[in-house]
Design an enzyme around this catalytic site. Sequence first.
Site, PDB file in Angstrom:
ATOM      1  N   HIS A 195     -18.751  23.522  42.085  1.00  0.00           N
ATOM      2  CA  HIS A 195     -18.002  24.729  41.617  1.00  0.00           C
ATOM      3  C   HIS A 195     -16.566  24.394  41.215  1.00  0.00           C
ATOM      4  CE1 HIS A 195     -16.348  24.787  45.820  1.00  0.00           C
ATOM      5  NE2 HIS A 195     -15.433  25.352  45.209  1.00  0.00           N
ATOM      6  N   ASP A 249     -23.979  22.003  45.834  1.00  0.00           N
ATOM      7  CA  ASP A 249     -22.475  22.205  45.369  1.00  0.00           C
ATOM      8  C   ASP A 249     -22.013  20.869  45.353  1.00  0.00           C
ATOM      9  OD1 ASP A 249     -20.369  23.393  44.751  1.00  0.00           O
ATOM     10  OD2 ASP A 249     -19.687  24.153  46.696  1.00  0.00           O
ATOM     11  N   SER A 265     -11.296  22.171  48.059  1.00  0.00           N
ATOM     12  CA  SER A 265     -12.690  22.120  47.849  1.00  0.00           C
ATOM     13  C   SER A 265     -13.057  20.904  47.147  1.00  0.00           C
ATOM     14  CB  SER A 265     -13.512  23.172  46.874  1.00  0.00           C
ATOM     15  OG  SER A 265     -13.394  24.442  47.643  1.00  0.00           O
TER      16      SER A 265
END
Length: 476
Positions: free
Chosen positions: A175, A210, A287
């Site tokens: 992402h 992810d 992230s």
Amino acid sequence: MAGRLGPGVGGRVGGGAARGAGFMTMMFAVAVQSLLLLHPSETHAKRRPNTALVSARMQFGDIEQSLSVTELKRLLSERNVDFRDCLEKRDLVERLRSSSASGRFSSVVAGPPSLTESEGRTVDTFRRVSPSVCFVQTSQSVVTSPFSLRAMEVPAGTGSGFVWDADGHVVTNYHVVASRGAVPRLVRLKLQGCSEALEAQVVGVEADKDIAVLRIRSGALPPPVPVGTSSDLQVGQTVLAIGNPFGLDYTLTTGVVSALGREVDGAGGRPIKGCIQTDAAINPGSSGGPLLDSRGRLIGINTAILSPGAKGGVGGNIGIGFAIPVDVVRRVVTQIIRHGRVVRPSLGVNVLDDWRRRSYEEQLGQPLPGVLVVEVVDGSPADRAGLQAARVRGADVVLGDLITHVDGEPVRQVEDLLSAVEEKAVGERVELRVLRNCDANRPATLSAQLVDRERGLPAAAPAAPPVPFGRFGRRR
């Protein structure tokens, strides 16, 4: 991004049977790991292998027959031997044989006298690992004026990443690189000490987990982040997170493993099961950064936070963050580097988490030396082979098959089963040794032909709602 937490545990077990609706909920609604749709969790507690026993086995030259994949990885990790590129068990065995018999353990550099031993360890870990963490930025072309034909590159998304190997591969979240819905061909990375951002090629992605793999071509790179294991994590152990929250580069936060086996909404539309929950502060921009143990070894990739106020524009860390376990990361990244995509041979079963299986062992008062099957997908290789899952019968739940070996290799936990299956080729046949209804007096041998998970399995049916039940563990 918000993670989705599973329901709690309920029900008591006694005399080989459990009572309570919560136990059924836990059995069928929460505690499954997917070999079909998602990889099972490898993040649960495990006793360390007996070092003396391992050494004795090595002395007699029967490593392949006596050590499981998990034991091999644990031993390599304890010796600080890099095994991230080992996809099959024979690769792990070869790496173990070529390592020093005495083992090598990293020493903690003592900090100033004012620091405690724990603080000195944390400072040393940050100094060693932070140069290998990078700032990731994607951009998009935008025409700023209707009178101009020249497009300008403007930032589209940011996050963190880390150096995976000496070949320049960098790992981050899917992402992060696909923040605008499409995966760009190139992204820009900035490493500590570099005045200029580096251009990185997107090697491959796995949206369901992810994970994205990038590659930078530069002659001078920092060392890769050491890789640990996640199957033996314990709730309460210290963890460290390094990233670039809100663009504040090389930020260190600390915390503990708060829980294991959590479920998080994945970027690919499917939930990611088996995630690590931590209270180490993770914020936007973190992230893709590494989650480390106290020795500085990678145990996960920071991927999401639970942020109830995100929809109202006031999202932020509330002490609940999630990371993808490193055992999953290592498998996915290795396949992307080798094949450009993740190729998953599949049996078509869902299995029980390791730590819940160990909990059931205590409650049932019987050993479960293998991996417990809790669902068999209709029309799958496991279905055609005759594998049986745990099932409801009236007010009772009948235990399913317990897989103990794949092609003669011992299966002691989920990671062993995953590794044994994924080192095979699609279309290859595997021999499964099982205990019918988890009964040691009812062994059976089955044969299954593996299929490509993405192409050779029927679509999964919608999950049925939890069914309350009375007794669990009765063998039929």
